[in-house]
Design a protein around this motif. Sequence first.
Motif, short mmCIF file in Angstrom:
data_model
loop_
_atom_site.label_atom_id
_atom_site.label_comp_id
_atom_site.label_asym_id
_atom_site.label_seq_id
_atom_site.Cartn_x
_atom_site.Cartn_y
_atom_site.Cartn_z
N GLU A 193 16.12 86.79 67.96
CA GLU A 193 17.34 86.10 68.36
C GLU A 193 17.67 86.49 69.79
O GLU A 193 17.61 87.67 70.15
CB GLU A 193 18.52 86.51 67.44
N GLY A 215 22.72 83.28 68.35
CA GLY A 215 22.34 82.28 67.34
C GLY A 215 21.09 81.50 67.74
O GLY A 215 20.55 80.75 66.93
N GLU A 216 20.63 81.71 68.99
CA GLU A 216 19.42 81.00 69.42
C GLU A 216 18.17 81.77 68.97
O GLU A 216 17.98 82.93 69.35
CB GLU A 216 19.42 80.88 70.95
#
Length: 460
Positions: free
Chosen positions: A289, A303-304
């Motif tokens: 992440e 959140g990526e």
Amino acid sequence: MTKLRLAIVGAGPAGIYAADILLKAERNFEVSIDLFDHLPAPYGLVRYGVAPDHPRIKGIINALRDVLDRGDIRLFGNVQFGTDITLDDLKKHYNAVIFSTGAVRDASLNIPGIELEGSYGAAEFVSWFDGHPDFPRTWPLEAREVAVIGNGNVALDVSRILAKHADDLLPTEIPANVYDGLKASPVTDVHVFGRRGPTSVKFTPLELRELGELRDVDMILHEEDFDYDDAARAAVASNKQVFVIDKVMNQWRQRPVGEASRRLHLHFFAKPLEIVDDGSGRVGAIRYERTAPDGEGGVAGTGEIREVPIQAVYRAVGYFGTQLPGIPFDKRRGIIPNREGQVLRKADPTSGSAGWTEQMYGVYATGWIKRGPVGLIGHTKSDAMETIRHVINDLGNWWRPESPSEQSVSDLLDSRGIKYTDLDGWHNLDQHEIGLGSGEGRARVKVVPRDDMVRISRAE
Ligand SMILES: Cc1cc2nc3c(=O)[nH]c(=O)nc-3n(C[C@H](O)[C@H](O)[C@H](O)COP(=O)(O)OP(=O)(O)OC[C@H]3O[C@@H](n4cnc5c(N)ncnc54)[C@H](O)[C@@H]3O)c2cc1C
Ligand SMILES: NC(=O)c1ccc[n+]([C@@H]2O[C@H](COP(=O)([O-])OP(=O)(O)OC[C@H]3O[C@@H](n4cnc5c(N)ncnc54)[C@H](OP(=O)(O)O)[C@@H]3O)[C@@H](O)[C@H]2O)c1
């Protein structure tokens, strides 16, 4: 005159410095010290942790050797505390014991897939390339793309050895099996993952700079990692070490990427989430992440989620101590609970970690097993000073051994059939290794198998 018969378990730098400091200390009693190690050779991680291509640091062995060569410390190698010799034995023959057993295991990393084939601990790999006798002779170097998790100096050691061409390690003391393994490695890309930013790393400037000097290895950095926030800019401005690290990376960012056959990628703000199965139970990719500065010097997940294909992964997220039979152990921190080196036990065994309050008389700790697996060799010296101060001041509380003679200890080991090695034995092994090296124009070539080490040491 009162005499202190002292056992020190662990002949790494912490144990040797402790012995040296006690022998030189102002005191009103005599001292006789026996130094035990479960390895046939002394020096702990200086011999079996410090990277072979760091000869200057390996050279600390010469200073430690000078201490042993003075002749006032008896060395018993190839003796394991807990099996070959126990706490009850020590109480019978000594007034006190100092444990300096270090931390030799990998800390765990709790993410899915970490148990897949192709996933290794840095400590195991280090033990392999540094010729530790208790590790397999061969290492599966089959991956082209490799991940290293962590941003400490061990992560850089592991990345450097993986990326370096084996021939450039030939002048070092690496054993033949290590050279052969590295020579056959098909590696092209080593990806290093740090969960925080370039200004929050744990590694040091000298070790970082070395990566950029590797022959036929391009350094790959990512511009997105250098969009500093205020906290990062403040760190660069206020901390000399961070300033130099930032400068080194800036130089690399401006360097055109060449056509090297190997690449070393530094990924920051990358928190590993999972090691992905390639479908056959082997490492296939690392999923992480992307993190971002949280404005307070830390990071938070964005959140990526990203993925990089790899076929092997090494976790270099710290070391961890090992529990010794009969000795209190803090399972959370991996250390012997202590107050400035005085070992503590629980008055109430059901109490939590706040319950380590009662001094276990006669028992002391120093080095990484006292403090945890952080810090340089030099730090074990100040550690030892603190512990030795208490050993001296606790004179009234030492054990009263029933059989304190020096002879009784060698008799005990002999009666158990333990093939211990001593200082003369180390000289034999040392000369043998230097001899092996001189035939090849190298300073030394390490002997790896334990049986061979013992046989050569004991001139059998
Ligand atoms: C991979 C790596 C590279 C490093 N490189 C550097 C560097 O370049 N420069 C630097 O300054 N610092 C370096 N360090 C840090 C340095 O190695 C430590 O600070 C130092 O070795 C800690 O000393 P110690 O004596 O506490 O433990 P150790 O050096 O681990 O010594 C502990 C000794 O106890 C023995 N032992 C353990 N259990 C038992 C038992 N049950 N019975 C008998 N004996 C036992 C072990 O065999 C070992 O010899 C490195 C650390 C690592 C992990
Ligand atoms: N050449 C040298 O001088 C040399 C060589 C080797 C070792 N040493 C010394 O030996 C000591 C031990 O070194 P080390 O590298 O084992 O330990 P370290 O310096 O504590 O580094 C551990 C690294 O692992 C990361 N980490 C921990 N848990 C993680 C997780 N769950 N996910 C992702 N990353 C995680 C840490 O990140 P965070 O910072 O975010 O926690 C840190 O970057 C150090 O004092 C080191 O300087 C020195």
